[in-house]
Design an enzyme around this catalytic site. Structure first.
Site, PDB file in Angstrom:
ATOM      1  N   SER A  91       5.544 -11.054  -6.197  1.00 35.22           N
ATOM      2  CA  SER A  91       4.165 -10.820  -6.409  1.00 35.22           C
ATOM      3  C   SER A  91       3.364 -12.026  -6.835  1.00 35.22           C
ATOM      4  CB  SER A  91       4.099  -9.807  -7.679  1.00 35.22           C
ATOM      5  OG  SER A  91       4.390 -10.225  -8.831  1.00 35.22           O
ATOM      6  N   ASP A  95       4.464  -9.854  -2.091  1.00 37.00           N
ATOM      7  CA  ASP A  95       3.844  -9.016  -2.505  1.00 37.00           C
ATOM      8  C   ASP A  95       2.386  -8.670  -2.837  1.00 37.00           C
ATOM      9  OD1 ASP A  95       4.267  -5.865  -2.715  1.00 37.00           O
ATOM     10  OD2 ASP A  95       4.770  -6.164  -4.926  1.00 37.00           O
ATOM     11  N   HIS A  96       1.567  -7.893  -2.218  1.00 36.31           N
ATOM     12  CA  HIS A  96       0.192  -8.006  -2.734  1.00 36.31           C
ATOM     13  C   HIS A  96      -0.746  -9.327  -2.394  1.00 36.31           C
ATOM     14  CE1 HIS A  96       0.262  -3.437  -3.416  1.00 36.31           C
ATOM     15  NE2 HIS A  96       1.321  -3.710  -4.028  1.00 36.31           N
ATOM     16  N   GLU A 113      -2.447  -3.204   4.784  1.00 35.88           N
ATOM     17  CA  GLU A 113      -2.591  -1.858   4.043  1.00 35.88           C
ATOM     18  C   GLU A 113      -3.863  -1.203   4.293  1.00 35.88           C
ATOM     19  OE1 GLU A 113      -1.318  -1.864  -0.158  1.00 35.88           O
ATOM     20  OE2 GLU A 113      -2.508  -0.178  -0.485  1.00 35.88           O
ATOM     21  N   HIS A 115       4.471   1.856  -0.833  1.00 37.18           N
ATOM     22  CA  HIS A 115       4.507   1.286  -2.189  1.00 37.18           C
ATOM     23  C   HIS A 115       4.513   2.331  -3.208  1.00 37.18           C
ATOM     24  CE1 HIS A 115       3.073  -2.909  -1.295  1.00 37.18           C
ATOM     25  NE2 HIS A 115       3.126  -2.494   0.020  1.00 37.18           N
ATOM     26  N   ALA A 118       6.931   3.187  -5.031  1.00 36.17           N
ATOM     27  CA  ALA A 118       7.984   4.455  -4.722  1.00 36.17           C
ATOM     28  C   ALA A 118       9.057   4.513  -5.681  1.00 36.17           C
ATOM     29  CB  ALA A 118       8.567   3.998  -3.292  1.00 36.17           C
ATOM     30  N   ASP A 174       9.971  -1.610  -7.802  1.00 30.30           N
ATOM     31  CA  ASP A 174       9.792  -2.338  -8.986  1.00 30.30           C
ATOM     32  C   ASP A 174       9.903  -1.776 -10.289  1.00 30.30           C
ATOM     33  OD1 ASP A 174       9.379  -4.556 -10.670  1.00 30.30           O
ATOM     34  OD2 ASP A 174       7.180  -4.977  -9.977  1.00 30.30           O
ATOM     35  N   SER A 175       9.098  -0.714 -10.709  1.00 29.77           N
ATOM     36  CA  SER A 175       9.200  -0.173 -12.129  1.00 29.77           C
ATOM     37  C   SER A 175      10.519   0.204 -12.376  1.00 29.77           C
ATOM     38  CB  SER A 175       8.040   1.077 -11.950  1.00 29.77           C
ATOM     39  OG  SER A 175       6.858   0.503 -11.805  1.00 29.77           O
TER      40      SER A 175
HETATM   41  P1  13P Z   1       6.450   0.837  -8.443  1.00 28.53           P
HETATM   42  O1  13P Z   1       5.697   0.743  -9.414  1.00 28.53           O
HETATM   43  O2  13P Z   1       6.603   2.428  -8.286  1.00 28.53           O
HETATM   44  O3  13P Z   1       7.878   0.393  -8.536  1.00 28.53           O
HETATM   45  O4  13P Z   1       6.094   0.216  -7.004  1.00 28.53           O
HETATM   46  C1  13P Z   1       6.384  -1.032  -6.885  1.00 28.53           C
HETATM   47  C2  13P Z   1       5.295  -1.675  -5.751  1.00 28.53           C
HETATM   48  O5  13P Z   1       4.796  -0.915  -4.855  1.00 28.53           O
HETATM   49  C3  13P Z   1       5.377  -3.087  -5.248  1.00 28.53           C
HETATM   50  O6  13P Z   1       4.536  -3.420  -4.205  1.00 28.53           O
HETATM   51  O1  G3H Z   2       3.005  -3.705  -7.047  1.00 28.19           O
HETATM   52  C1  G3H Z   2       3.128  -4.639  -7.820  1.00 28.19           C
HETATM   53  C2  G3H Z   2       4.258  -4.758  -8.163  1.00 28.19           C
HETATM   54  O2  G3H Z   2       5.100  -3.914  -9.151  1.00 28.19           O
HETATM   55  C3  G3H Z   2       4.395  -6.326  -8.888  1.00 28.19           C
HETATM   56  O3  G3H Z   2       3.773  -6.087 -10.276  1.00 28.19           O
HETATM   57  O4  G3H Z   2       2.053  -7.868 -10.153  1.00 28.19           O
HETATM   58  O5  G3H Z   2       2.983  -6.842 -12.485  1.00 28.19           O
HETATM   59  O6  G3H Z   2       4.396  -8.621 -10.933  1.00 28.19           O
HETATM   60  P1  G3H Z   2       3.207  -7.472 -10.924  1.00 28.19           P
HETATM   61 ZN    ZN Z   3       2.799  -2.123  -4.228  1.00 28.52          ZN
END
Ligand code: 13P
Ligand code: G3H
Ligand code: ZN
Length: 311
Positions: free
Chosen positions: A50, A82-83, A134, A213, A215, A258-259
């Site tokens: 990210s 990511d994003h 997206e 995302h 997930a 990620d979470s």
């Molecule tokens: P989670 O917060 O569900 O893990 O999603 C991560 C994500 O979508 C990163 O782009």
């Molecule tokens: O969707 C976002 C990811 O979980 C990354 O999170 O921007 O806190 O690194 P972050």
């Molecule tokens: Zn995401």
């Protein structure tokens, strides 16, 4: 084997009815845990960074750690932004060796999202890099992503063909009820995903990889472990794994997690330090944290994504 794009991975995943795991990385232990799991299960994998992770760890450090993982595992590994929220950020990642970028224009109008996404696609494709766009907005709060429940909206299937054909994106993230972070559903709420939207998107975009995302399943054992070791997390509810498995059998080829990694790491470190209050060598608590990330990713690969043995 070098860093690869997700093109081949997604083609095989679509045909095979499974998905590739896209795991967020911030440091060496997380990269090692994920890629050791992928090696032991012979799975292709996407490591995603990210904007916040890139700021925290530095582009070059992350890139070199990922290159080390490619050498150590011999696996096809895709490095993904990511994003990404601007053309400049995407360009910088492309110039710096990423093989895939996401341009998240979902907070813009449909026309502005198309304009921005197309600009990134043109630059990326000229450099052999693939792009995820997206449509629709997920709820949730992370560093770079902050969308309230009221501002979240499902993807409108009637928009996807025009978006994909006008932008030239290689994959599309859609909103069907998942959300970012550990608090995806309210206590007492029954987790639900709009499989009807996913099905309609799949029908309108044949053989086209869809991305999910938000997930994480928010594994209850890790939330419990955090709370039993001095943490204070309120009821955290994620996406049931059987729903993710079902999505992976449909058009979803990339599942973002990620979470769950954050929870596994934090729970392990908290437990270790509570049990060993006199220890102060970071290797002592990071080693079991890395081990639990590896076990978690193996579980996801085998039981949720179904991509074991597909490298
Ligand atoms: P989670 O917060 O569900 O893990 O999603 C991560 C994500 O979508 C990163 O782009
Ligand atoms: O969707 C976002 C990811 O979980 C990354 O999170 O921007 O806190 O690194 P972050
Ligand atoms: Zn995401």
């Amino acid at each position: 084997m070098a860093v690869v794009t997700s093109k081949e991975m997604f083609k095989k995943a679509y045909e095979g009815g499974y998905a590739i795991g896209a795991f967020n990385v911030n440091n060496m232990e997380i990269i090692q845990g994920i890629t050791e799991a992928a090696k032991e299960t012979n799975a292709p994998v996407i490591l995603q960074v990210s904007a916040g992770a890139r700021k925290y760890a530095n582009h070059t450090y992350l890139m070199k750690l990922i290159e080390a993982a490619v050498i150590e595992t011999g696996l096809p590994i895709c490095v993904h932004l990511d994003h990404g929220d601007t053309f400049e950020l995407c360009k910088s990642c492309i110039d710096g060796g990423f093989s895939s970028v996401m341009i998240d224009g979902s907070h813009h109008s449909f026309e502005d999202n198309i304009k921005l996404t197309k600009q990134v696609v043109e630059y990326a494709h000229d450099h052999g890099v693939v792009v995820e766009g997206e449509l629709g907005r997920l709820a949730g709060i992370e560093d770079a992503v902050n969308v309230s429940d009221a501002d979240a909206s499902y993807t409108r299937p009637e928009e996807v063909e025009e978006f994909v054909s006008r932008t030239g994106v290689d994959s599309l993230a859609i909103a069907i009820g998942t959300s970012h972070g550990a608090y995806k559903f309210k206590p007492g709420q029954k987790p639900q995903l709009r499989f009807d939207i996913l099905e309609e998107v799949g029908r309108r975009l044949p053989n086209f990889p869809i991305v999910l995302h938000g997930a994480s399943s928010v594994i209850p054992e890790y939330v419990k472990m955090i709370n039993e070791n001095g943490g204070k997390m309120p009821d955290a509810i994620g996406i049931p794994e059987d729903m993710l498995r079902q999505a992976a059998k449909m058009a979803v080829c990339k599942i973002n997690i990620d979470s769950d990694l954050r929870l596994a790491m934090t729970a392990t470190v908290r437990q270790y330090l509570r049990e060993h209050p006199d220890h102060f060598d970071p290797r002592q608590y990071l080693k079991p944290a890395r081990e639990n990330i590896k076990e978690l990713v193996k579980h996801k690969i085998i039981n949720v994504l179904g991509c074991d043995g597909k490298a």
